[in-house]
Scaffold this motif. Structure first.
Motif, short mmCIF file in Angstrom:
data_model
loop_
_atom_site.label_atom_id
_atom_site.label_comp_id
_atom_site.label_asym_id
_atom_site.label_seq_id
_atom_site.Cartn_x
_atom_site.Cartn_y
_atom_site.Cartn_z
N ASP A 114 -3.33 10.57 2.22
CA ASP A 114 -3.11 10.56 0.45
C ASP A 114 -3.82 11.61 -0.35
O ASP A 114 -4.83 11.98 0.23
CB ASP A 114 -4.34 8.74 -0.18
N PHE A 153 -5.06 6.16 3.53
CA PHE A 153 -4.81 5.25 2.42
C PHE A 153 -6.36 5.50 1.43
O PHE A 153 -7.55 4.81 1.88
CB PHE A 153 -4.94 3.80 2.58
N TYR A 154 -5.62 5.45 0.07
CA TYR A 154 -6.85 5.98 -1.09
C TYR A 154 -6.65 4.48 -1.53
O TYR A 154 -5.88 3.72 -1.72
CB TYR A 154 -5.74 7.01 -1.91
N ASP A 155 -8.02 3.60 -1.47
CA ASP A 155 -7.94 2.52 -1.59
C ASP A 155 -9.76 2.53 -2.83
O ASP A 155 -10.00 2.01 -1.89
CB ASP A 155 -8.74 1.84 -0.58
N GLU A 156 -8.83 1.84 -3.91
CA GLU A 156 -10.30 2.40 -4.80
C GLU A 156 -10.83 0.69 -4.81
O GLU A 156 -11.88 0.59 -5.81
CB GLU A 156 -8.89 2.04 -6.51
N THR A 157 -10.54 -0.41 -3.96
CA THR A 157 -11.65 -1.84 -4.20
C THR A 157 -12.35 -1.49 -2.82
O THR A 157 -13.09 -2.21 -2.97
CB THR A 157 -10.11 -3.37 -3.93
N LYS A 158 -12.29 -0.40 -2.63
CA LYS A 158 -13.21 -0.54 -1.52
C LYS A 158 -14.34 1.17 -2.07
O LYS A 158 -13.99 2.15 -2.41
CB LYS A 158 -12.94 0.68 0.40
N SER A 218 -12.99 3.67 -0.54
CA SER A 218 -11.98 4.59 -0.97
C SER A 218 -11.04 4.94 -0.13
O SER A 218 -10.38 6.04 -0.85
CB SER A 218 -11.89 5.26 -1.70
N GLU A 231 -8.81 4.00 3.46
CA GLU A 231 -8.04 3.49 4.75
C GLU A 231 -7.53 4.06 5.74
O GLU A 231 -6.75 4.60 4.99
CB GLU A 231 -7.97 1.80 4.25
N LYS A 275 1.05 -1.07 0.11
CA LYS A 275 -0.11 -0.10 -0.43
C LYS A 275 0.60 1.38 -0.13
O LYS A 275 2.25 1.20 0.61
CB LYS A 275 -0.66 0.16 1.01
#
Length: 221
Positions: free
Chosen positions: A70, A43-48, A51, A53, A19
């Motif tokens: 982020d 964190f920037y999370d494209e899967t959630k 987005s 975390e 990550k």
């Protein structure tokens, strides 16, 4: 200390499922070195779906906190997590250090190293600005004096231009007069965290004895 922290950051990212936090960029930070620190990561999370975390496992309550956000996150996504961290520290009853502060970690492009913006005393609140005619993608700034309130809406393109342009826009808010001025920020929650850091870093360079930047910052839809 700066180099040790960069090493620590790289180790953390490489050991945490690859990550990566893309830090917001700024130029010529006022603060470039901090001791006695512990980090948190947004964190920037494209899967959630949302987005985002938050990882705060490495935070120590008595240290200065470095919050790594982020730059792709919006204020609507990031600020609730940041407020959560602020409340945890402010409401701590044991293992509390009143001298410990909170900082956003940035990439200072002028030195190609880390720079920091303090936000210890910033209070984020939700409030719709009154009597405004903002265009899409504008954020609102309010300048208050004992006698009047002045309002300006600045668009994102203006924000991304030079400090000189930014300064000229602010001068329209508070031309030279004798009363102490308080600059109150109303921020569109669609702003990216990168744009927010851009606002903060430029305001830090425009501080004058006659200008007070309020600790309360309001977010609106």
């Amino acid at each position: 200390m700066k180099h040790l922290y960069i090493v620590f950051l790289l180790l953390f990212l490489s050991c945490n499922n690859n990550k990566v936090v893309q830090l917001p960029e700024m130029e010529q930070a006022d603060i470039t070195e901090i001791i006695d620190v512990s980090p948190a990561y947004l964190f920037y999370d494209e899967t959630k779906k949302d987005s985002i975390e938050l990882n705060r496992k490495t935070l120590i309550s008595t240290t200065n906190w470095l919050v790594n956000v982020d730059k792709r996150l919006t204020l609507k996504q990031a600020i609730p997590k940041i407020k959560f961290l602020q409340d945890k520290k402010r409401n701590a009853e044991i293992h509390k250090n009143d001298a410990a502060k909170n900082y956003y970690t940035c990439h200072d492009t002028s030195i190609n190293n880390l720079g920091f913006i303090e936000f210890t005393n910033v209070y984020y609140k939700e409030k719709q600005p009154e009597n405004h005619n903002l265009k899409p993608n504008e954020y609102l700034m309010v300048c208050q004096t004992p006698l009047n309130i002045e309002v300006i809406g600045l668009d994102i393109d203006t924000l991304k231009t030079t400090l000189v342009t930014f300064s000229k826009d602010l001068k329209r808010l508070f031309p030279s007069f004798n009363e102490t001025k308080t600059l109150q920020l109303f921020l569109n929650n669609k702003l990216s965290f990168q744009d927010y850091i851009g606002i903060k870093s430029k305001l830090n360079k425009l501080k004058e004895e006659e200008l007070i930047i309020a600790n309360d910052e309001f977010l609106f839809n």
